[in-house]
Design a protein around this motif. Structure first.
Motif, PDB file in Angstrom:
ATOM      1  N   LYS A  20       0.832  -1.208   0.000  1.00 16.67           N
ATOM      2  CA  LYS A  20       0.000   0.000   0.000  1.00 16.67           C
ATOM      3  C   LYS A  20       0.871   1.263   0.000  1.00 16.67           C
ATOM      4  O   LYS A  20       0.472   2.315  -0.493  1.00 16.67           O
ATOM      5  CB  LYS A  20      -0.901  -0.042   1.232  1.00 16.67           C
ATOM      6  CG  LYS A  20      -1.722   1.171   1.501  1.00 16.67           C
ATOM      7  CD  LYS A  20      -2.948   1.189   0.600  1.00 16.67           C
ATOM      8  CE  LYS A  20      -3.630   2.529   0.718  1.00 16.67           C
ATOM      9  NZ  LYS A  20      -5.027   2.503   0.702  1.00 16.67           N
ATOM     10  N   GLN A  21       2.080   1.155   0.551  1.00 14.44           N
ATOM     11  CA  GLN A  21       2.981   2.314   0.619  1.00 14.44           C
ATOM     12  C   GLN A  21       3.660   2.613  -0.713  1.00 14.44           C
ATOM     13  O   GLN A  21       4.323   3.629  -0.869  1.00 14.44           O
ATOM     14  CB  GLN A  21       4.053   2.077   1.689  1.00 14.44           C
ATOM     15  CG  GLN A  21       3.469   2.018   3.094  1.00 14.44           C
ATOM     16  CD  GLN A  21       4.449   1.397   4.075  1.00 14.44           C
ATOM     17  OE1 GLN A  21       5.652   1.582   3.956  1.00 14.44           O
ATOM     18  NE2 GLN A  21       3.933   0.660   5.043  1.00 14.44           N
ATOM     19  N   SER A  22       3.493   1.711  -1.689  1.00 18.35           N
ATOM     20  CA  SER A  22       4.123   1.926  -2.987  1.00 18.35           C
ATOM     21  C   SER A  22       3.350   2.995  -3.751  1.00 18.35           C
ATOM     22  O   SER A  22       2.137   2.928  -3.879  1.00 18.35           O
ATOM     23  CB  SER A  22       4.122   0.615  -3.785  1.00 18.35           C
ATOM     24  OG  SER A  22       4.654   0.857  -5.054  1.00 18.35           O
ATOM     25  N   PRO A  23       4.067   3.991  -4.312  1.00 20.47           N
ATOM     26  CA  PRO A  23       3.362   5.089  -4.998  1.00 20.47           C
ATOM     27  C   PRO A  23       2.514   4.622  -6.175  1.00 20.47           C
ATOM     28  O   PRO A  23       1.570   5.287  -6.554  1.00 20.47           O
ATOM     29  CB  PRO A  23       4.497   6.010  -5.462  1.00 20.47           C
ATOM     30  CG  PRO A  23       5.774   5.363  -5.101  1.00 20.47           C
ATOM     31  CD  PRO A  23       5.514   4.174  -4.247  1.00 20.47           C
ATOM     32  N   THR A  37      -6.729  -5.878   7.107  1.00 16.09           N
ATOM     33  CA  THR A  37      -6.584  -5.590   5.672  1.00 16.09           C
ATOM     34  C   THR A  37      -7.772  -4.752   5.179  1.00 16.09           C
ATOM     35  O   THR A  37      -7.631  -3.973   4.246  1.00 16.09           O
ATOM     36  CB  THR A  37      -6.481  -6.884   4.830  1.00 16.09           C
ATOM     37  OG1 THR A  37      -7.680  -7.650   5.004  1.00 16.09           O
ATOM     38  CG2 THR A  37      -5.289  -7.726   5.248  1.00 16.09           C
ATOM     39  N   ALA A  38      -8.931  -4.891   5.849  1.00 19.11           N
ATOM     40  CA  ALA A  38     -10.115  -4.111   5.454  1.00 19.11           C
ATOM     41  C   ALA A  38      -9.872  -2.627   5.666  1.00 19.11           C
ATOM     42  O   ALA A  38     -10.500  -1.792   5.027  1.00 19.11           O
ATOM     43  CB  ALA A  38     -11.334  -4.564   6.249  1.00 19.11           C
ATOM     44  N   GLU A  39      -8.955  -2.277   6.572  1.00 19.33           N
ATOM     45  CA  GLU A  39      -8.687  -0.865   6.836  1.00 19.33           C
ATOM     46  C   GLU A  39      -7.774  -0.241   5.781  1.00 19.33           C
ATOM     47  O   GLU A  39      -7.734   0.974   5.635  1.00 19.33           O
ATOM     48  CB  GLU A  39      -8.057  -0.695   8.230  1.00 19.33           C
ATOM     49  CG  GLU A  39      -9.125  -0.762   9.310  1.00 19.33           C
ATOM     50  CD  GLU A  39      -8.545  -0.854  10.706  1.00 19.33           C
ATOM     51  OE1 GLU A  39      -7.366  -0.515  10.899  1.00 19.33           O
ATOM     52  OE2 GLU A  39      -9.300  -1.287  11.602  1.00 19.33           O
ATOM     53  N   ILE A  40      -6.996  -1.084   5.069  1.00 18.25           N
ATOM     54  CA  ILE A  40      -6.105  -0.514   4.059  1.00 18.25           C
ATOM     55  C   ILE A  40      -6.504  -0.891   2.635  1.00 18.25           C
ATOM     56  O   ILE A  40      -5.936  -0.383   1.681  1.00 18.25           O
ATOM     57  CB  ILE A  40      -4.633  -0.934   4.293  1.00 18.25           C
ATOM     58  CG1 ILE A  40      -4.532  -2.443   4.461  1.00 18.25           C
ATOM     59  CG2 ILE A  40      -4.043  -0.220   5.481  1.00 18.25           C
ATOM     60  CD1 ILE A  40      -3.105  -2.903   4.536  1.00 18.25           C
ATOM     61  N   GLY A  41      -7.470  -1.778   2.502  1.00 20.04           N
ATOM     62  CA  GLY A  41      -7.903  -2.195   1.174  1.00 20.04           C
ATOM     63  C   GLY A  41      -9.321  -2.724   1.224  1.00 20.04           C
ATOM     64  O   GLY A  41     -10.067  -2.406   2.136  1.00 20.04           O
TER      65      GLY A  41
END
Ligand SMILES: Nc1ncnc2c1ncn2[C@@H]1O[C@H](COP(=O)(O)OP(=O)(O)O)[C@@H](O)[C@H]1O
Ligand SMILES: [Mg+2]
Length: 426
Positions: A20-23, A37-41
Motif C-alpha cells: 500500500k505504501q508503494s506510490p 486488511t479491510a482498513e487498508i484495502g
C-alpha cells in the motif's frame, strides 16, 4: 495498479500494508483478508483455496498483480492457473512449490546436490521406516511428506514413540495423503534461523534474517504452533555463515532445480539449523514466513513492489532491484493467540485497546484471525494479532512491543512473554 493479496493472516496484512505504501499502487484487494486488511484495502469473500474463483475475480477486476501468501494455494497450482489465464502473479509454480509441499522431493534434491541437511531416509512402509530408526540415535525426527499445517513433524524421544508415530502416519492416515510417505531423519542440535530470498529463476537476493518462536509456551515448551513471535535480525547469523549459505545451499539448490528443468520464481525461505559446523537445511518454504514477514517488512525501507516485479521478470539482478535498503533498527513481533491455540479455542471475543496500542511510536499492529462485526473487532482464529515494534536495540524493540501488547485486551488472550529474550537463543 491494482493488487490482489491472497490469504487472511498476519503475513498477508503485512504484505498488503507494505505494498500500500508503494506510490504506484491504487487499490488493494485481499481474499479473504481480515479486519486489518479491510482498513487498508477491500476484502473479497473468496477463500484462498477457491482457485477458479480467484482467477475469475482477478480477470473481472483487471488486477495487475496477485501476491500469494499461503503454501497450500501454491501447492494446488494457483500460479499455473493464473499464468494460463494471462494474469501476473508472484509465487512459484506447482512444480517448483514441491520444494515445500513434498519433504521427500526436497530431501532427494538436497542429497543429489550435496546440500548440508540432516541424514535421512524416505519411506512408504512402516517396517522399513522403523528399521531405519534403529540405525539412528534417539531422538529421531519423523516428518510427513506433505503439507500438514505445521503439525506433521514429530520428534520421537524413543523407539515406542517412533513406532506409534510411524504407524499413525503411514498406516492410519493421521495426516491423510500427506503422511502416507514419511522422512525419518537424525535430530540436529543448534539454533534455528529463517532466511528469505527473492528468487527470479536464475538469480536471487536475500532479505534480512529472522528467528521465530514456534512453541506455544514460554521457555520453548508445549506444542508447535504456526509461530508465537519473531525478531529480526537473527542473533545467530554472520558473514561467514552467509558466505557458506550462498556456496553450499543456494548455489547447489538452483543447480538442482535447473537440472530438473524447474524454474523457481518467488520467495524461497529455507529454515536452517545452525550448529558448530555450520548451517544445515531443515526444510524449504516457498512463500513468506508468518510471523517472520511481520518483522522483516517493517524493516524494509525500499519499495516492495519493484522487487516482486523484478522477481517475476527474471531481473532481480538489475540495478533497480540490486540494493534493498534496510532500517538498521531491530524489530520484534509478539503474537496474541486465542486461549487453547494450537488446540481447541473459542472465537467471537471482542478486542479492545487497538487504537491505544497503535499510538505508540514505532509500533505496527498486524491482524490475523480478526473480523469486524458492526463497530466491533472480534477474534476469528487461533492467531489473532501480531504486534510489531522497532527499537534502537532488540531490548528496546521488545519493551515497546510488550508495552503495546499490554494495551490490548480480549477474553482468554494468550501470548508468550519471552519473545526475543536472549536467554536460550544463543
Ligand atoms: N532434523 C531436525 N533436528 C532437530 N529439529 C528438527 C529437525 N527437523 C525439524 N525440526 C524441528 O521441527 C520444526 C518443524 O520442522 P520443519 O521441517 O520446519 O517442518 P514444518 O515447518 O513443515 O512443520 C523445525 O522448526 C525444528 O524446530
Ligand atoms: Mg518449518
Amino acid at each position: 495498479m491494482k493488487i490482489l493479496v491472497i490469504g487472511g493472516g498476519g503475513r498477508e496484512h503485512a504484505l498488503a500494508w507494505k505494498l500500500k505504501q508503494s506510490p504506484r499502487v491504487e487499490r488493494i484487494f485481499c481474499a479473504p483478508g481480515n479486519a486489518g486488511t479491510a482498513e487498508i484495502g477491500e476484502n473479497v469473500a473468496i477463500s484462498a483455496s477457491d482457485l477458479p474463483g480467484l482467477v475469475r475475480f482477478a480477470k473481472e477486476n483487471r488486477v495487475d498483480l496477485t501476491v500469494v501468501g499461503p503454501d497450500d494455494s501454491l501447492a494446488a497450482g494457483i500460479v499455473d492457473l493464473f499464468a494460463a489465464a494471462d494474469l501476473r502473479i508472484f509465487g512459484p509454480t506447482k512444480a517448483a512449490a514441491r520444494l515445500e509441499s513434498s519433504k521427500i522431493f526436497a530431501k532427494e534434491l538436497m542429497r543429489e546436490q550435496g546440500i548440508p541437511t540432516a541424514q535421512a531416509g524416505t519411506f512408504e512402509r512402516s517396517d522399513d521406516a522403523l528399521r531405519f530408526c534403529d540405525r539412528l540415535r534417539f531422538p529421531v525426527v519423523i516428518k510427513a511428506d506433505g503439507l500438514a499445517l505445521g503439525k506433521g513433524v514429530i520428534i520421537a524421544p524413543d523407539c515406542a514413540v517412533a513406532r506409534s508415530t510411524i504407524d499413525e502416519m503411514i498406516n492410519q492416515g493421521r495426516f491423510g495423503e500427506a503422511g502416507r510417505r514419511v522422512v525419518v531423519e537424525e535430530f540436529l542440535r543448534g539454533t534455528e534461523c529463517s532466511l528469505h530470498a527473492l528468487v527470479d529463476g536464475a538469480n536471487y537476493r536475500l532479505l534480512q534474517t529472522a528467528r521465530d518462536h514456534k512453541r506455544a509456551f514460554e521457555g520453548d515448551t508445549g506444542p508447535n504452533t504456526g509461530g508465537m513471535g519473531a525478531f529480526s535480525p537473527a542473533n545467530n547469523w554472520n558473514a561467514e555463515l552467509e558466505d557458506q549459505f550462498h556456496k553450499k545451499i543456494m548455489g547447489p539448490l538452483l543447480r538442482g532445480l535447473h537440472e530438473k528443468r524447474i524454474t523457481f520464481r518467488g520467495l524461497l525461505y529455507p529454515g536452517l539449523m545452525i550448529s558448530a559446523d555450520g548451517a544445515r537445511v531443515l526444510e524449504f518454504n516457498c512463500r513468506f514466513g508468518d510471523p517472520e514477514t511481520q518483522v522483516i517488512l517493517p524493516r524494509m525501507k525500499s519499495d516492495l513492489l519493484p522487487l516482486l516485479e523484478a522477481t517475476i521478470d527474471g531481473k532481480i539482478d538489475s540495478p533497480k532491484a540490486s540494493s534493498i535498503e534496510w532500517d538498521r533498527r531491530p524489530a520484534v513481533t509478539v503474537v496474541l493467540a486465542s486461549g487453547g491455540y494450537p488446540g481447541k479455542y473459542e472465537t467471537g471475543k471482542s478486542i479492545s485497546g487497538l487504537g491505544k496500542a497503535a499510538e505508540l511510536d514505532g509500533v505496527q499492529i498486524f491482524h490475523a484471525g480478526t473480523k469486524r462485526i458492526n463497530s466491533e473487532i472480534v477474534t476469528s482464529g487461533g492467531r489473532v494479532l501480531a504486534i510489531t515494534a522497532l527499537g534502537s536495540t532488540l531490548e528496546a524493540a521488545r519493551a515497546r512491543a510488550y508495552e503495546a501488547v499490554s494495551r490490548i485486551h480480549f477474553e482468554n488472550c494468550h501470548y508468550r512473554r519471552d519473545i526475543a529474550l536472549s536467554a536460550g537463543y544463543g
